[in-house]
Design a protein around this motif. Sequence first.
Motif, PDB file in Angstrom:
ATOM      1  N   TYR A 153       0.819  -1.199   0.000  1.00 53.53           N
ATOM      2  CA  TYR A 153       0.000   0.000   0.000  1.00 53.53           C
ATOM      3  C   TYR A 153       0.863   1.263   0.000  1.00 53.53           C
ATOM      4  O   TYR A 153       1.985   1.262   0.504  1.00 53.53           O
ATOM      5  CB  TYR A 153      -0.900   0.038   1.240  1.00 53.53           C
ATOM      6  N   ILE A 154       0.303   2.334  -0.551  1.00 50.84           N
ATOM      7  CA  ILE A 154       0.928   3.646  -0.452  1.00 50.84           C
ATOM      8  C   ILE A 154      -0.080   4.620   0.143  1.00 50.84           C
ATOM      9  O   ILE A 154      -1.298   4.436   0.003  1.00 50.84           O
ATOM     10  CB  ILE A 154       1.424   4.176  -1.814  1.00 50.84           C
ATOM     11  N   TYR A 155       0.430   5.639   0.811  1.00 45.47           N
ATOM     12  CA  TYR A 155      -0.403   6.646   1.448  1.00 45.47           C
ATOM     13  C   TYR A 155       0.218   8.009   1.157  1.00 45.47           C
ATOM     14  O   TYR A 155       1.328   8.296   1.606  1.00 45.47           O
ATOM     15  CB  TYR A 155      -0.475   6.415   2.964  1.00 45.47           C
ATOM     16  N   LEU A 156      -0.494   8.824   0.406  1.00 41.07           N
ATOM     17  CA  LEU A 156       0.036  10.115  -0.017  1.00 41.07           C
ATOM     18  C   LEU A 156      -0.862  11.254   0.444  1.00 41.07           C
ATOM     19  O   LEU A 156      -2.087  11.182   0.316  1.00 41.07           O
ATOM     20  CB  LEU A 156       0.145  10.173  -1.548  1.00 41.07           C
ATOM     21  N   MET A 157      -0.223  12.289   0.992  1.00 42.32           N
ATOM     22  CA  MET A 157      -0.925  13.521   1.317  1.00 42.32           C
ATOM     23  C   MET A 157      -0.727  14.485   0.144  1.00 42.32           C
ATOM     24  O   MET A 157       0.402  14.823  -0.200  1.00 42.32           O
ATOM     25  CB  MET A 157      -0.369  14.154   2.596  1.00 42.32           C
ATOM     26  N   LEU A 158      -1.826  14.902  -0.452  1.00 37.94           N
ATOM     27  CA  LEU A 158      -1.772  15.821  -1.587  1.00 37.94           C
ATOM     28  C   LEU A 158      -2.417  17.142  -1.205  1.00 37.94           C
ATOM     29  O   LEU A 158      -3.469  17.165  -0.573  1.00 37.94           O
ATOM     30  CB  LEU A 158      -2.517  15.222  -2.791  1.00 37.94           C
ATOM     31  N   ASN A 159      -1.778  18.237  -1.592  1.00 41.00           N
ATOM     32  CA  ASN A 159      -2.419  19.540  -1.501  1.00 41.00           C
ATOM     33  C   ASN A 159      -3.071  19.781  -2.857  1.00 41.00           C
ATOM     34  O   ASN A 159      -2.436  20.248  -3.795  1.00 41.00           O
ATOM     35  CB  ASN A 159      -1.398  20.639  -1.185  1.00 41.00           C
ATOM     36  N   LYS A 160      -4.335  19.402  -2.952  1.00 40.39           N
ATOM     37  CA  LYS A 160      -5.035  19.468  -4.242  1.00 40.39           C
ATOM     38  C   LYS A 160      -5.174  20.919  -4.710  1.00 40.39           C
ATOM     39  O   LYS A 160      -5.643  21.768  -3.965  1.00 40.39           O
ATOM     40  CB  LYS A 160      -6.430  18.845  -4.143  1.00 40.39           C
ATOM     41  N   PRO A 161      -4.763  21.192  -5.935  1.00 41.92           N
ATOM     42  CA  PRO A 161      -4.939  22.546  -6.469  1.00 41.92           C
ATOM     43  C   PRO A 161      -6.346  22.732  -7.032  1.00 41.92           C
ATOM     44  O   PRO A 161      -7.072  21.766  -7.289  1.00 41.92           O
ATOM     45  CB  PRO A 161      -3.889  22.614  -7.582  1.00 41.92           C
ATOM     46  N   GLN A 162      -6.733  23.966  -7.237  1.00 46.82           N
ATOM     47  CA  GLN A 162      -8.014  24.257  -7.859  1.00 46.82           C
ATOM     48  C   GLN A 162      -7.986  23.792  -9.316  1.00 46.82           C
ATOM     49  O   GLN A 162      -6.941  23.751  -9.953  1.00 46.82           O
ATOM     50  CB  GLN A 162      -8.307  25.758  -7.798  1.00 46.82           C
ATOM     51  N   GLY A 163      -9.146  23.421  -9.830  1.00 40.06           N
ATOM     52  CA  GLY A 163      -9.267  23.039 -11.232  1.00 40.06           C
ATOM     53  C   GLY A 163      -8.967  21.589 -11.533  1.00 40.06           C
ATOM     54  O   GLY A 163      -8.996  21.179 -12.694  1.00 40.06           O
ATOM     55  N   VAL A 164      -8.688  20.796 -10.495  1.00 40.55           N
ATOM     56  CA  VAL A 164      -8.383  19.377 -10.682  1.00 40.55           C
ATOM     57  C   VAL A 164      -9.457  18.540  -9.994  1.00 40.55           C
ATOM     58  O   VAL A 164      -9.832  18.819  -8.855  1.00 40.55           O
ATOM     59  CB  VAL A 164      -6.990  19.030 -10.113  1.00 40.55           C
ATOM     60  N   LEU A 165      -9.947  17.515 -10.678  1.00 40.07           N
ATOM     61  CA  LEU A 165     -11.008  16.674 -10.140  1.00 40.07           C
ATOM     62  C   LEU A 165     -10.473  15.656  -9.133  1.00 40.07           C
ATOM     63  O   LEU A 165      -9.394  15.085  -9.324  1.00 40.07           O
ATOM     64  CB  LEU A 165     -11.715  15.920 -11.268  1.00 40.07           C
ATOM     65  N   SER A 166     -11.250  15.414  -8.091  1.00 42.20           N
ATOM     66  CA  SER A 166     -10.917  14.364  -7.119  1.00 42.20           C
ATOM     67  C   SER A 166     -11.403  13.029  -7.668  1.00 42.20           C
ATOM     68  O   SER A 166     -12.427  12.492  -7.245  1.00 42.20           O
ATOM     69  CB  SER A 166     -11.579  14.659  -5.774  1.00 42.20           C
TER      70      SER A 166
ATOM     71  N   LEU B 242     -12.934  16.547  -2.973  1.00 37.91           N
ATOM     72  CA  LEU B 242     -12.963  17.990  -2.818  1.00 37.91           C
ATOM     73  C   LEU B 242     -13.553  18.565  -4.099  1.00 37.91           C
ATOM     74  O   LEU B 242     -13.278  18.048  -5.186  1.00 37.91           O
ATOM     75  CB  LEU B 242     -11.551  18.543  -2.605  1.00 37.91           C
ATOM     76  N   ASP B 243     -14.314  19.622  -3.975  1.00 36.55           N
ATOM     77  CA  ASP B 243     -14.877  20.253  -5.167  1.00 36.55           C
ATOM     78  C   ASP B 243     -13.760  20.639  -6.126  1.00 36.55           C
ATOM     79  O   ASP B 243     -12.629  20.904  -5.713  1.00 36.55           O
ATOM     80  CB  ASP B 243     -15.666  21.511  -4.791  1.00 36.55           C
ATOM     81  N   LYS B 244     -14.076  20.702  -7.399  1.00 38.36           N
ATOM     82  CA  LYS B 244     -13.075  21.033  -8.418  1.00 38.36           C
ATOM     83  C   LYS B 244     -12.419  22.377  -8.141  1.00 38.36           C
ATOM     84  O   LYS B 244     -11.204  22.549  -8.331  1.00 38.36           O
ATOM     85  CB  LYS B 244     -13.724  21.043  -9.808  1.00 38.36           C
ATOM     86  N   ASP B 245     -13.197  23.360  -7.675  1.00 37.81           N
ATOM     87  CA  ASP B 245     -12.636  24.677  -7.429  1.00 37.81           C
ATOM     88  C   ASP B 245     -12.100  24.850  -6.006  1.00 37.81           C
ATOM     89  O   ASP B 245     -11.672  25.937  -5.620  1.00 37.81           O
ATOM     90  CB  ASP B 245     -13.671  25.773  -7.733  1.00 37.81           C
TER      91      ASP B 245
ATOM     92  N   LYS C 260     -21.538  15.349   2.567  1.00 39.47           N
ATOM     93  CA  LYS C 260     -22.559  15.451   1.527  1.00 39.47           C
ATOM     94  C   LYS C 260     -22.029  16.270   0.345  1.00 39.47           C
ATOM     95  O   LYS C 260     -21.095  17.052   0.475  1.00 39.47           O
ATOM     96  CB  LYS C 260     -23.822  16.104   2.087  1.00 39.47           C
ATOM     97  N   TYR C 261     -22.669  16.104  -0.793  1.00 39.88           N
ATOM     98  CA  TYR C 261     -22.263  16.784  -2.024  1.00 39.88           C
ATOM     99  C   TYR C 261     -22.263  18.298  -1.838  1.00 39.88           C
ATOM    100  O   TYR C 261     -23.277  18.883  -1.448  1.00 39.88           O
ATOM    101  CB  TYR C 261     -23.204  16.369  -3.155  1.00 39.88           C
ATOM    102  N   HIS C 262     -21.115  18.954  -2.107  1.00 38.35           N
ATOM    103  CA  HIS C 262     -20.987  20.414  -1.976  1.00 38.35           C
ATOM    104  C   HIS C 262     -21.504  20.905  -0.619  1.00 38.35           C
ATOM    105  O   HIS C 262     -22.100  21.988  -0.521  1.00 38.35           O
ATOM    106  CB  HIS C 262     -21.761  21.129  -3.087  1.00 38.35           C
ATOM    107  N   GLN C 263     -21.270  20.135   0.434  1.00 40.15           N
ATOM    108  CA  GLN C 263     -21.932  20.422   1.705  1.00 40.15           C
ATOM    109  C   GLN C 263     -21.604  21.800   2.278  1.00 40.15           C
ATOM    110  O   GLN C 263     -22.503  22.530   2.709  1.00 40.15           O
ATOM    111  CB  GLN C 263     -21.588  19.343   2.740  1.00 40.15           C
ATOM    112  N   VAL C 264     -20.324  22.160   2.298  1.00 43.76           N
ATOM    113  CA  VAL C 264     -19.952  23.446   2.894  1.00 43.76           C
ATOM    114  C   VAL C 264     -20.625  24.600   2.150  1.00 43.76           C
ATOM    115  O   VAL C 264     -21.204  25.508   2.768  1.00 43.76           O
ATOM    116  CB  VAL C 264     -18.420  23.624   2.894  1.00 43.76           C
ATOM    117  N   LYS C 265     -20.573  24.568   0.837  1.00 44.00           N
ATOM    118  CA  LYS C 265     -21.185  25.640   0.051  1.00 44.00           C
ATOM    119  C   LYS C 265     -22.696  25.689   0.273  1.00 44.00           C
ATOM    120  O   LYS C 265     -23.294  26.777   0.358  1.00 44.00           O
ATOM    121  CB  LYS C 265     -20.885  25.423  -1.434  1.00 44.00           C
TER     122      LYS C 265
END
Length: 256
Positions: free
Chosen positions: A66-79, A108-111, A191-196
Amino acid sequence: MAVKERQRLDKLLTHMGFGTRKEIKKLIKEKRVQVNGELAREPGLHVIPGRDHIDVDGEPLEYRQYIYLMLNKPQGVLSATEDRLAKVVVDLLPPRYRAFHPFPVGRLDKDAEGLLLLTNDGKLAHQLLSPKKHVPKTYYAVVCGMVTEIDVEAFRQGIILDDGYRTMPGELKILCPGPEAEVELTIYEGKYHQVKRMFAALGKKVTYLKRIAMGSLVLDEQLKPGEYRELTAEEIGKLRELNPPTLPPDLFSAKI
């Protein structure tokens, strides 16, 4: 954990990200692969991962399941792991990691940007995403609209979304008040887009969203958007130790 079943050498090296079967065959032909101190001569040589000592270009092969990676996802990239039109988080990884077929734990949302865990450990992913675990997710957000103590209390009570669903209680902290308020919030479901949607239900709009923590895992401040690193053994251990409930007792009583 080492796998004890025998595997073909070329299959193992392909799985570990050293190239295609054809490329592995070339590596062996060029005498760049050793098994237990001797040159490997056949791609079909059977080895036992974790037991046989394998070197590629003089470097020992560290086998892992197994691998375990922490990514700082940038905006504009799909999860996601694949998409025909958009760039996905797996595209940010080099072949040596993509060979393990990692996937994002949650989304995470795309944006949106921030902490995203990538792994191929399905058991851990299930544990972190299980609704019964109530794993906390903490965000930093910029909100268009005055955020007040009334909103803080609304989060604590749970908010009715546009589809009629009432969220679990959450925690909202006002970091910087004003017409463009800066806040930190923690929710216990996904939930989907929950925070927004929670802020939209309060008549406000999220203009920037960044996840900074998930359970015990906190985003490494050294990681720029698009950068990643492997989790430490301590971080992996803490994630595995998660036990319900992680929701604070006083928030349980707030749920109606």
